[in-house]
Every structure is written in structure tokens, then in C-alpha cells.
Design an enzyme around this catalytic site. Sequence first.
Site, PDB file in Angstrom:
ATOM      1  N   ASP A  82      49.154  43.640  28.340  1.00 28.74           N
ATOM      2  CA  ASP A  82      47.830  43.851  28.915  1.00 28.74           C
ATOM      3  C   ASP A  82      47.955  44.687  30.187  1.00 28.74           C
ATOM      4  O   ASP A  82      49.039  44.826  30.749  1.00 28.74           O
ATOM      5  CB  ASP A  82      47.125  42.513  29.197  1.00 28.74           C
ATOM      6  N   ASP A  84      46.204  45.649  34.049  1.00 31.23           N
ATOM      7  CA  ASP A  84      45.317  45.319  35.156  1.00 31.23           C
ATOM      8  C   ASP A  84      45.127  46.566  36.014  1.00 31.23           C
ATOM      9  O   ASP A  84      46.025  47.403  36.130  1.00 31.23           O
ATOM     10  CB  ASP A  84      45.911  44.196  36.018  1.00 31.23           C
ATOM     11  N   ASP A 197      52.868  38.636  44.530  1.00 34.05           N
ATOM     12  CA  ASP A 197      53.956  37.673  44.616  1.00 34.05           C
ATOM     13  C   ASP A 197      55.340  38.296  44.720  1.00 34.05           C
ATOM     14  O   ASP A 197      56.067  38.052  45.681  1.00 34.05           O
ATOM     15  CB  ASP A 197      53.896  36.680  43.447  1.00 34.05           C
TER      16      ASP A 197
END
Length: 520
Positions: A82, A84, A197
Site C-alpha cells: 500500500d 501513503d 518512528d
Amino acid sequence: MIKKLIRRLLGQDEADAAAADAADARTPTTPTIVSADVHHIDPALISRNAVRVTDTLQQAGFRAFIVGGAVRDLLLNVAPKDFDVATDATPEQVQKLFRRARIIGRRFQIVHVQFGQDIIETSTFRALVDPAAETGSSGNGGNSGGGGQAQESASAEPPRRLKRSELDRRTHAVDASGRVLRDNVWGEQHEDATRRDFTINAMYYDPATQTVLDYHNGMADIRARTLRMIGDPATRYREDPVRMLRVVRFAAKLGFDIDPATRAPITRLADLINNVPAARLFDEMLKLLLSGHALACLQRLRAEGLHHGLLPLLDVVLEQPHGEKFVSLALTSTDDRVRAGKPVSPGFLFAALLWQQVQDRWNKHTAGGEYPIPALHRAMDEVLDTQTEKLAIQKRFVADMKEIWAMQPRLEKHSGRTALRLLEHPRFRAAFDFVMLRCESGELDAAVGAWWKDFVEGDVAAREVLLNQGSTRERGPRRRRRRGGRSGAKPGADDGAPRSHHGADADDDADASSGDAPDA
């Protein structure tokens, strides 16, 4: 001074505080720009819809980039699952540019831009917010004053838990443990990169210029195959304890080494996982188990001491050689299917992980004098009740698990015409695979699996032979001659005739349906 006070309230030690202050001082504001002849990203691996989103935003005057795991996978020459997009446009501005777009989320507001079945998650650059100051303000329900009395009050009274209505009015809030509850303060790209992160997930790719923007030496860590947390690891884990699970998942999935400073706080902060909502934990656990590296992930979870809070019943199973073998076979089979691009049933996977506990309780109840089928359903409910306290398994998967477990006694018998009807059951294939795993692990007689394999693969004639063999073996010398013949029999007396129009397998169906029925 206030930061030190808040950190003491959060239980942070001096080492954590020093590391956090040092991390704050290392926030880069200018990225390293990596050109196409260096990063070698293959444009053919990039989603056309993701490019449409970035192009549309850029044409409207905004900055927009493919970001996160998709960039990481592209740099590893792996097709991302996917994509983003990150932009300086607000969610409302993004929504206005696309016909099928909707704003979702409370804690972390994003926009889903939909193209058919393909969804491109689009987020606005997040700002850096001082977690210590926010913890103090959210704990007191407002901003603290500058006097010493306010500080004494903060240290004397435990932080108050904010109500949902109060949280909804805030753009940023954290709880007493440092976990971020709301994060909707918009900022600059370099702040957004620092909020991410890991260094390997904090790179931005611009399809228009085919360049990568790297703020935290993510390219170097990818080449070194190192997983490194951005900022102070202890603080980042407190902000979102799920990051500890992500460390494990990425390390196992990518085959990367965990940076020592990133790993160090995990053991002592593992209990923070208990603060994460059960539904979100389930989503993250599902990603971990369906990553194609489930066995490696579980081994890493155990190594870091994180599995205790996620699958509490699995703790006991993994200490038993027989149970560990069954779970390892199930996870290996799942990994093989994921890598081959075949569908995987989460219900089957969780049924395998918890089967040993179901079986142990089932045996305990039958040993206490309960009928087998009611005892099985009672064991299933007990195990699921215990498990869902930590990990909220979705109801649709729970239904699948119960059906797989409930079919095991019937598959073990394989008598009469029940076998034919079982073939038509919507969960037969999953239950059959479950039986084969039990045989392979040594839990069940291999002859049971061999019979069902021959039955499933055989033609009509072969199945008839197998059924006749099973019927002869099951029936044996059951028919008894009554005195006085049929004419003297009382209505309803057992004269050896079938009890219903279903024939010889009516007893099996009665056994399978007696007692508690599976939950709808």
C-alpha cells in the site's frame, strides 16, 4: 524544571531524560536529497493512484510526497502493498480536491482517497509537540500556571483522565503514561519526519522529480540493514507502545538488526502494551501474523518479552514441546501461503494458536464427567473469554474459530454419510487443514488425516469404498434381535432400525448437535 517534574511523574529515569534532551537537540531541518541515479527506485513499482494524488496536490499548489513504508520497500526493490502520501494540505483541503475522499480518525486524522478498491491514505505534516508539557496540561485538564503552587498541585494529585468530549476539543493530548491520545497539530515537513518512528520509514519520495528526501540518514540504515528509532526510544515507546511491536515486526520481516539503543528500553517498558486499546492491539497483531514472517515475529516477541500481554494463553503452550510444534507448523504454513500470494484466514490462525488451551480444558471437563460436545463448547468459551481481555479478536473471526474447533470431533470419527455432508460445510476446508496439522504434529493418528485426504481427492467410487469401510468398522455387531419380533415392539423402542431418515449417521449428528450449540 517543569519537564523534569513531569518526567518524574511519568517514571522516567535520569538516563531517559538525558537521552530525550539530546534527541531534541538533534532535530534536522534540512534533508539530504537523493537523486534517481543513487536510489535506483523503479517507477514501475509505484502505484499510479498514489502518483495521481501527489500530482493533484502539487498542481493545486501544495507539497506532496509518497512516504513511509512504501519508500522503504521501493528502496529495497520490493513492490509495496500500500501507499501513503504526506502533504502540507490540511485534511479539509485534501478532501475538496478529490471526488471520493473522506476524513477518518480521531487520534490521528487522515484522508482516505479512494480509486475503486484502492485507497491512498493521505496525511498532513505533523508538528513537533513537547510531550512533557502536553502531559502536564492534559493531566490537569488545562494549561498549568507558572507558579510553584501549580507545580505542587501537579505532584500531589494524580493526573485526571480526560473525557472523550474533552479529547475531541483538543488537537494534541497525551495520557499520564505519555501515550499520545490526539495528534492533529499541523507542522513542517522536517517536524513530520522527526515524528515518524524509524529512520527507514522517515523518507519522502517525489514522483515528479524522482528524488528522495532523507532527514534522518534512513538510506544509510537501509544499506546497513539496521532498524533505528528516531529520537529517544523510551519516550517514543511511551508515546505509542505499539511501536515496540512494530520493531519486532519490521526486524523479522526485513531481516534487519535492531539498534542496541532502540532495543534497550523494550524489556522494562513492555507493560505499557496493556495501555493500548484491545482493538488496536488486535490490528497490529494481525499485521504481525500475516506479514509472511509470523514464526520469526513470534520468536522475536518472546525474545523481547512482549508476547505475555498479547497472547496470554500462548505463554503456557509455547513451554510445551507438543504445543510448540503445532503452533510452529501452523505459523510456517501461514507464512508459506502469504509468500505464495494465497489467501489466509485469520480465524484459522488464531484457532491454531489457541487450540492447545481449548483441548486442555476440553479434556479436563470430560474427565470431570461432562459430555464431550458440551464440554468442548464450554472450553471454547472459557479460552476466548480469557484471551479477549487482552486482545479483542473480531466476532467474525471468533465465529470461524468456533466452527473449526467444533468440527474436529466429527472429522475424527468420519463415519457414515456425515463425511459427505461435511464436505459441503463452508468451513470444511479450514477444518480439514486443521486436522492435517494435528496429524503432522503427532497429536492425532496419521491414519485420520490419510483417510480424509483420500476422501477429499477421491472420485465418487473411491469415496463410496471409504464410506463402506468406515461404516463397517463403526457399526460392528450393533444390531440385536428382539424377542417376539417387530410386532411386539413398543412404539419408540430400539429395534435396531435407523432412528431418523438420515440413516446410519444419525447418531453422529445427534452427538454433534447435543448440548450447547455454537454461538451464532
